[in-house]
Design an enzyme around this catalytic site. Structure first.
Site, PDB file in Angstrom:
ATOM      1  N   HIS A 165       0.815  -1.172   0.165  1.00  0.00           N
ATOM      2  CA  HIS A 165      -0.032   0.035   0.093  1.00  0.00           C
ATOM      3  C   HIS A 165       1.090   1.392   0.024  1.00  0.00           C
ATOM      4  O   HIS A 165       1.108   1.698   1.116  1.00  0.00           O
ATOM      5  CB  HIS A 165      -0.922   0.086   1.087  1.00  0.00           C
ATOM      6  N   HIS A 215      -3.930   3.081  -3.897  1.00  0.00           N
ATOM      7  CA  HIS A 215      -4.070   2.725  -2.628  1.00  0.00           C
ATOM      8  C   HIS A 215      -3.519   1.303  -2.017  1.00  0.00           C
ATOM      9  O   HIS A 215      -2.746   1.233  -1.168  1.00  0.00           O
ATOM     10  CB  HIS A 215      -5.639   2.392  -2.277  1.00  0.00           C
ATOM     11  N   GLU A 272     -20.097  -4.002  22.628  1.00  0.00           N
ATOM     12  CA  GLU A 272     -19.342  -5.067  23.012  1.00  0.00           C
ATOM     13  C   GLU A 272     -18.144  -5.361  22.173  1.00  0.00           C
ATOM     14  O   GLU A 272     -16.857  -5.569  22.792  1.00  0.00           O
ATOM     15  CB  GLU A 272     -20.120  -6.371  22.780  1.00  0.00           C
ATOM     16  N   HIS A 285     -30.220 -15.499  22.079  1.00  0.00           N
ATOM     17  CA  HIS A 285     -29.500 -15.243  23.333  1.00  0.00           C
ATOM     18  C   HIS A 285     -28.854 -16.545  23.944  1.00  0.00           C
ATOM     19  O   HIS A 285     -27.915 -16.310  24.726  1.00  0.00           O
ATOM     20  CB  HIS A 285     -30.291 -14.543  24.477  1.00  0.00           C
TER      21      HIS A 285
END
Lengths: 687, 687
Positions: A30, A276, A435, A497
């Site tokens: 890159h 890039h 989370e 869950h």
């Protein structure tokens, strides 16, 4: 003002040319961002950051995070120019086997790299953890010093890209950074508006500055692009330096939006997606070199004056900063004997003595308690003994039992609530419902080096933060993920869950320990073992109460081995071995009793951590699971995958290979076949 | 104005009381939000949404997404009041085994539920996919109709909570929704500022409205809290209705920030974390009932006038709306015979004929091509044949080969770029660097029902979107995740980008197919099989070129079975079986040749999809992997976990159980033991 001389400017241009050459030589990589960010990176290393290449682990150093890790050359070239140990040959070996210059920066592999980055968003998110840890560490050691006057004061500097800003995890971490008023964090966002699909406008048109203001950040915009056209491109490093200096004394985190042209001043590929992630090609590089006054026929051209200057000037700057810091540090040590002793222990990565005695022991009890509740008691017991341990939850404190009783929250004073008191140096973390952000913040805290973080959520949501667990494993960080509600035993919340596949899915991550204690004593032992190992671990805990087994057997020495004989067969020689983890150990014990009544000699092996067991000697493994005993049954309320390795062709696997359901735990265990009868039948089948 | 009568208001209060009673009866659940959101939910069902309880799959219906899925009672009670089939006994059976009212709403389980929610953020993110799909479907069938006049026009309505707004995935999806100018999407954000850790201020202080403005959304705030104190609480449903009506004709997505008091008007637990996720208790419920004029001694009290009114009034409203829509729909069918035929096929979930012939066939070729490249060719070939298929990439279009050549981008006209042209009805999706958002958007598109979406990123970043894959599996959606760069074979990007554990980690997800074709023809076959299965699948593709095997063997009929004999042992009876997937099949073929030279009869089984193989008959499985042949070797460039099940005690596993490294692919395969010599040695050991 930066006050750059001609040789500084030549050094920056040298960085651009080296980036192009290195990618061209390897054939991939890159180059674009490393070229256009060269002035910003040089400014950070040579004018902004308090660092010392001669002492890369200096306690008082600023931290540098390259969140756009794909642009690793941005950092490698500065490490080379600054004298961190990289040489031209290392740059020539970019992205090749065994080199010090892998595709993305790797902490512990290349001196001067503070964090492994690459997965977008992860660097920026972890930098928030570094900033939080800096504040906590200052609070532990030098809370009363004036701002900027403590040897524990330092700043976190981040280079981030468009991709970092798009990722959800930077939203989570940035929102929390704003909330926490982390004035010790500066993110330079390289807004070059180019990603792999070329102009980012195809998918990205938000007002990033406004968004970060909404989070409570200071936002500054520095537009090197002028009207956006390359003809008016001016790399005003003085403006960038001024913004950096302002941010160092800010009371909130700062986002500096730096509008650049990727691959500047590459003649035809600047400002395109082509620059890039691909080599520019010989013709383009020749054009670049001509534009910058380099010899197009030479590669890796570095003037002796350049490298001499960059290394010497940084050395001098470092020396002065270090000298100043040493005075403060020595004064602090003298005035804080206890703090200095603690600091020395933490720097040495040692644990306090007497950890075994510090954790509670629980008497055998058929009713028992949930391992999450036991974990809460253990954490509270450890609070005074292990001051470096701290953590919290992603809005599930009460469910995860992650709060050490009585410890203050880590929170700006004005943001305390009726339920939570604390202050900026507090210990209980509140991650909000974020989370993945939590996971990467925990990694950042661990990288900061002095404290030991943990963070909780439900096991099913380990899916949200899986990439953080992986990065903890890659970096071998002493982070503990506390994952409660670890099976269908959570009951009524139902299939979305209930973790089914998560234990197996986490066990496959290399260098990551999945720990699932069977009762309260195994939980206490697991915490001790986890702290001693200082490796990434996921501690999987039950919502429901589990019987407490004999504490003389379920003890640290056994649990730390990952698997042990919890109940020996009556004859001393088992006909069958039941191997169980966590909440299913009690079930295996009941089944063993029934089998023994039927004159089948049954051993129960509790296996709180497969990874620990695999690290034991072959003789210990053979002792616990003798090759001769082919009749084996595994019992775990998760998918079967992985258990065949342990039970063999003749063995049976009691598992669940489908999603759960919404009902009470007892019904679910019964309906899904986790009963003593099923275990007994499996054992007989295996015989 | 909503024009609610006393009986409407009684119905809303009945909803609150039912929520409290249902949780109390079960003993656990989430009463608070269902109580305070009752007026908003009632307003949506009875005044806002175009729905028909008698025809829950009505093509022209609005969609309702309960992003705060834990408040499932919010929806269940409205389904009961609206006449979708739920009765009082169903509410009484909340969260119990076999009930129609599980802990979180489950699509396909409870009539009227459009999406399975629960994991926070997922509903809101998938609603963006629903809105995108609505626009695409309109573009496919009725592009020239005036706005609001087409039978394909409908609106997506979302209820979201503080937790949804905090999650990173809603950032990703909301940013994209703003970018895409999705005027067909309204999110009502229930800003009650209470979550499990009580006041959200402990971790959440951003200016949400400003953030959504930064994304390009319309933002309206409706403050029922007044000064924030319960004494001035006014549930102004007229204001909410007006905002909803404005949003229906907006040209951008709308966020309505509705400031509520959780558990209103519960006497002592309103506005507290205690009312979020626990039963309120008998005394509190008695107080609630008294405040609302209900008999505290009764439970599940519903006036006959209430239930008669709510069901009848909605029925009448639905009838009128349906009648109007039918006129438009019939006119459209008459004027669009081809479109109607296509629509009928899609509604019937049928595929076009001739799929086998539509995909390209590739001649055997030792050099071959990358399976990602083959996949690109297959997609392009399918473009005209399967118009319902569409997709894109999370900024890796060129790397993932996810673009069907020549198809326009799905993008507002003003946001085309120099690389990508298209329009609002385009087909090529650009997700930006937002993997998890992409995954949930794909799920939303599939839920919308008429089209078949796919989305690409690198396999290692399946970690970022794992929770989306799980929800696709739970809901059994026909979503294809295209995951390229599927092993260390990606080379130089190094350990952060090299999937090691991901194939195994994805295989453990129940009801999810992991497909890893070995060459170009298997790739074509895999696409056909995936489309026919209409189940969630992850298509794992190589970056590097792979030899093309004999197309007469690597064909659809074989690949669709999940595993087949690619190369039979010379003797017809194998001494040893090599089982390989994807890029390691070529390696197994080389090893087989070497083994046969050494007079070891070797069968090679190519196993593109274990899950498909497991669904075959026992006799087919026995044919491919005869029990009698114990000498087996598995070869896959991933972790060993799971392979013992297939190779047995006597077998050998060629795998990698540690992180990768940055170097070229050939070096990595050699250094990490993926060579014909190693496979030959393993085969000999296994014999």
């Amino acid at each position: 003002k930066a006050g750059w001389s001609d040789v500084d400017i030549r050094a920056v241009d040298t960085a651009r040319v080296l980036a192009a050459d290195a990618v061209q030589k390897t054939g991939n990589g890159h180059p674009g961002t490393a070229m256009s960010l060269a002035p910003a990176a040089y400014l950070l290393y040579h004018n902004v950051m308090r660092i010392d290449p001669a002492d890369p682990h200096w306690l008082g150093r600023d931290r540098f995070v390259l969140s756009c890790g794909h642009s690793s050359l941005t950092q490698y070239i500065q490490l080379y120019l600054s004298g961190y140990g990289l040489e031209l040959d290392d740059l020539k070996a970019l992205r090749t086997w065994g080199s010090l210059t892998p595709g993305h920066p790797e902490v512990g592999h290349t001196t001067g790299v503070e964090i492994t980055t690459g997965p977008l968003g992860s660097g920026l998110a972890s930098s928030v953890g570094m900033a939080m840890a800096q504040r906590r560490q200052r609070g532990m050691f030098d809370p009363n010093a004036k701002k900027g006057s403590s040897p524990f004061d330092h700043h976190i500097w981040v280079l981030a890209s468009d991709g970092d800003i798009m990722e959800g995890v930077t939203h989570e971490a940035s929102a929390l950074a704003g909330h926490q008023e982390l004035g010790n964090l500066t993110v330079i966002y390289d807004q070059n508006t180019i990603s792999i699909e070329d102009k980012t406008e195809i998918s990205f048109s938000e007002d990033v500055g406004k968004r970060y203001e909404a989070y409570g950040w200071n936002v500054e915009t520095i537009n090197w692009r002028g009207d956006g056209n390359g003809s008016t491109y001016v790399e005003d490093v003085d403006a960038l330096l001024a913004a950096c200096e302002r941010s160092r004394s800010a009371s909130r985190p700062t986002l500096i939006i730096l509008r650049t042209i990727i691959a500047w001043p590459s003649p035809t590929k600047q400002d395109t997606g082509k620059s890039h992630g691909s080599a520019l090609g010989d013709a383009e590089i020749a054009g670049l070199k001509e534009a910058l006054g380099f010899d197009p026929k030479k590669t890796f051209e570095v003037g002796r004056d350049v490298i001499t200057h960059t290394r010497r000037s940084l050395k001098e700057r470092a020396k002065a900063a270090k000298k100043e810091w040493d005075v403060d540090y020595k004064a602090w040590r003298k005035a804080n004997a206890d703090g200095a002793a603690l600091l020395d222990r933490l720097v040495a990565k040692e644990l306090p003595a007497g950890l075994d005695k510090a954790v509670p022991s629980f008497p055998a009890d058929a009713k028992g308690l949930a391992t999450r509740a036991a974990s809460g008691k253990v954490l509270t017991a450890l609070a005074d003994v292990v001051p470096e341990l701290w953590g919290g939850s992603a809005d599930l404190a009460e469910s995860n039992n992650t709060t050490m009783d009585g410890q203050p929250s880590f929170i700006p004073t004005g943001k305390q609530t009726r339920e939570w008191s604390g202050g900026p140096y507090g210990r209980t973390l509140h991650f909000g419902i974020r989370e993945f952000g939590m996971g990467l913040i925990l990694n950042g805290i661990a990288l900061q080096g002095l404290t030991r973080p943990y963070g909780g959520t439900f096991l099913v949501f380990s899916d949200y933060m899986r990439a953080a667990a992986r990065l903890a494993a890659i970096q071998q960080l002493g982070v503990t993920f506390v994952w409660t509600h670890d099976s269908i035993g959570l009951g009524e919340d139902g299939p979305t869950h209930q973790p089914i596949e998560h234990l197996a899915a986490l066990r496959v991550i290399p260098d990551f320990d999945v720990v699932r204690p069977a009762d309260a004593n195994e939980t206490a032992a697991a915490w001790v073992a986890i702290l001693r190992n200082d490796r990434p671990a996921g501690l999987c805990l039950s919502r429901q109460a589990l019987p407490t087994q004999d504490p003389k057997v379920a003890k640290i020495a056994n649990v730390a081995k990952g698997a042990y004989i919890l109940r020996e067969a009556s004859t001393g020689t088992p006909d069958v071995i039941l191997i169980a983890t966590g909440s299913e150990v009690g079930l295996a014990m009941s089944a063993a009793e029934a089998l023994e009544k039927g004159k089948i000699a049954t051993r129960v092996v509790s296996m709180p951590c497969r990874e620990w067991f695999e690290r034991q000697s072959k003789s210990y493994q053979e002792k616990v699971l003798p090759t001769a005993v082919k009749a084996r049954v595994s019992v775990e309320a998760g998918v079967p995958m992985g258990w065949r390795e342990l039970v063999g062709d003749a063995g049976e696997i009691i598992a669940i290979d489908h999603f759960g359901a919404s009902a009470d735990a007892a019904t679910l265990f019964r309906e899904f076949g986790f009963t003593p009868e099923k275990v007994v039948a499996a054992a007989k089948k295996s015989l």
